[in-house]
Design an enzyme around this catalytic site. Structure first.
Site, PDB file in Angstrom:
ATOM      1  N   ASP A   1      23.019  45.813  20.218  1.00  0.00           N
ATOM      2  CA  ASP A   1      23.091  44.515  20.060  1.00  0.00           C
ATOM      3  C   ASP A   1      21.489  44.315  18.917  1.00  0.00           C
ATOM      4  O   ASP A   1      20.758  44.946  18.661  1.00  0.00           O
ATOM      5  CB  ASP A   1      22.044  44.522  21.618  1.00  0.00           C
ATOM      6  CG  ASP A   1      21.182  43.200  21.671  1.00  0.00           C
ATOM      7  OD1 ASP A   1      21.577  41.858  21.846  1.00  0.00           O
ATOM      8  OD2 ASP A   1      19.913  43.575  21.895  1.00  0.00           O
TER       9      ASP A   1
ATOM     10  N   ASP B   1      18.666  40.851  19.185  1.00  0.00           N
ATOM     11  CA  ASP B   1      17.185  40.796  19.578  1.00  0.00           C
ATOM     12  C   ASP B   1      16.733  41.909  20.901  1.00  0.00           C
ATOM     13  O   ASP B   1      17.490  42.001  21.466  1.00  0.00           O
ATOM     14  CB  ASP B   1      17.695  39.123  20.023  1.00  0.00           C
ATOM     15  CG  ASP B   1      17.899  38.409  19.723  1.00  0.00           C
ATOM     16  OD1 ASP B   1      17.404  37.926  18.473  1.00  0.00           O
ATOM     17  OD2 ASP B   1      18.823  37.432  19.738  1.00  0.00           O
TER      18      ASP B   1
END
Length: 209
Positions: free
Chosen positions: A17, A19
Site C-alpha cells: 500500500d 499512503d
C-alpha cells in the site's frame, strides 16, 4: 483500475500500500515535492532490494473520483515512486491504483468496481503483470482493507499497525498473517520467512524497463 509501470517476471513479489505504509499519509497529495517516505521505509526498501523481488505499489485513489485531482496527475506520483525505489535498488514493478468510488462526484468514476480495496483486483493485476502467482506474493498495508484484499487474493499478509486503522471492522478475511509496528519490521519479517523456505528471490528473467 489502472497501472503505470514496466514489465518483468520474478518468482515472488512484494505488493505494498502507498499512503500510510510506504509514504506518509498526506490526503489527496499528488505533488511529488511533498511526498515523504514513511518511517522505516528507507530500510524496508533496502531489504526488499536485497531480496531481489519486485515491488508493486497498490493504492486506492479516491481523490480522482471526488475531483480533488485529475487522474493524469498520478503520473507525478508514479515518477516519484520509480525514482525512490530505484535509489534504494528496488525493482519497481509499477503503480497500480483504483480511481473509483461508489459515491464519486465524477460520474465516470462512480461505480462499484473490482479494484478498490478491499476487493483484490489491484493485487491480481499486479501479480499478473509481474508474472508470479498470488500465493508467492506478500501484501503489506496499514489498514484491514489491505489485509482483506491480500487474503482474498491468496497472498500472505502483513498489517503495519501504525495507528492508521481506526475502525477495526472484523470479517472472515480481515485477520493478517502477521502484525508489526513499522514497515521496516514488515520487510525484515518477509526476508526471514523467504530465507527460511529457501526461496532466494533472484530474478527468473527480466529487469524493470
Amino acid at each position: 483500475m489502472a497501472m503505470i509501470g514496466g514489465a518483468l517476471a520474478m518468482d515472488g513479489a512484494i505488493l505494498i500500500d502507498k499512503d500510510g505504509t510506504l509514504i506518509d499519509d498526506e490526503p489527496f497529495n499528488v505533488d511529488a515535492g511533498r511526498i515523504r517516505l514513511a518511517p522505516g521505509a528507507q530500510q524496508a526498501l533496502r531489504d526488499f532490494a536485497s531480496l531481489g523481488w519486485p515491488v508493486a505499489v497498490v493504492s486506492n485513489q479516491p481523490g480522482v473520483a471526488f475531483g480533488y485531482f485529475a487522474e493524469s496527475s498520478l503520473s507525478n506520483v508514479r515518477d516519484y515512486l520509480s525514482r525512490a525505489l530505484a535509489y534504494y535498488g528496488v525493482d519497481f514493478a509499477g503503480f497500480f491504483y483504483c480511481p473509483h468510488h461508489p459515491q464519486a462526484r465524477e460520474a465516470a468514476y462512480r461505480i462499484v468496481c473490482a479494484c478498490r480495496k478491499p476487493a483484490p483486483g489491484l493485487l491480481e493485476a499486479a501479480a499478473r503483470h509481474i508474472g508470479v502467482p498470488l500465493s508467492a506474493c506478500w501484501m503489506i498495508g496499514d489498514i484491514l482493507d489491505d489485509v482483506e484484499a491480500g487474503n482474498v487474493a491468496g497472498c500472505r499478509t502483513i498489517l503495519v499497525d501504525c495507528g492508521n486503522e481506526t475502525m477495526w471492522r472484523g470479517g472472515a478475511h480481515r485477520t493478517p498473517d502477521h502484525t508489526v509496528g513499522t514497515v521496516d519490521a514488515a520487510a525484515r519479517l518477509v526476508l526471514s520467512q523467504v530465507r527460511e523456505t529457501g526461496r532466494t528471490g533472484r530474478p527468473t528473467f527480466g529487469t524493470p524497463s
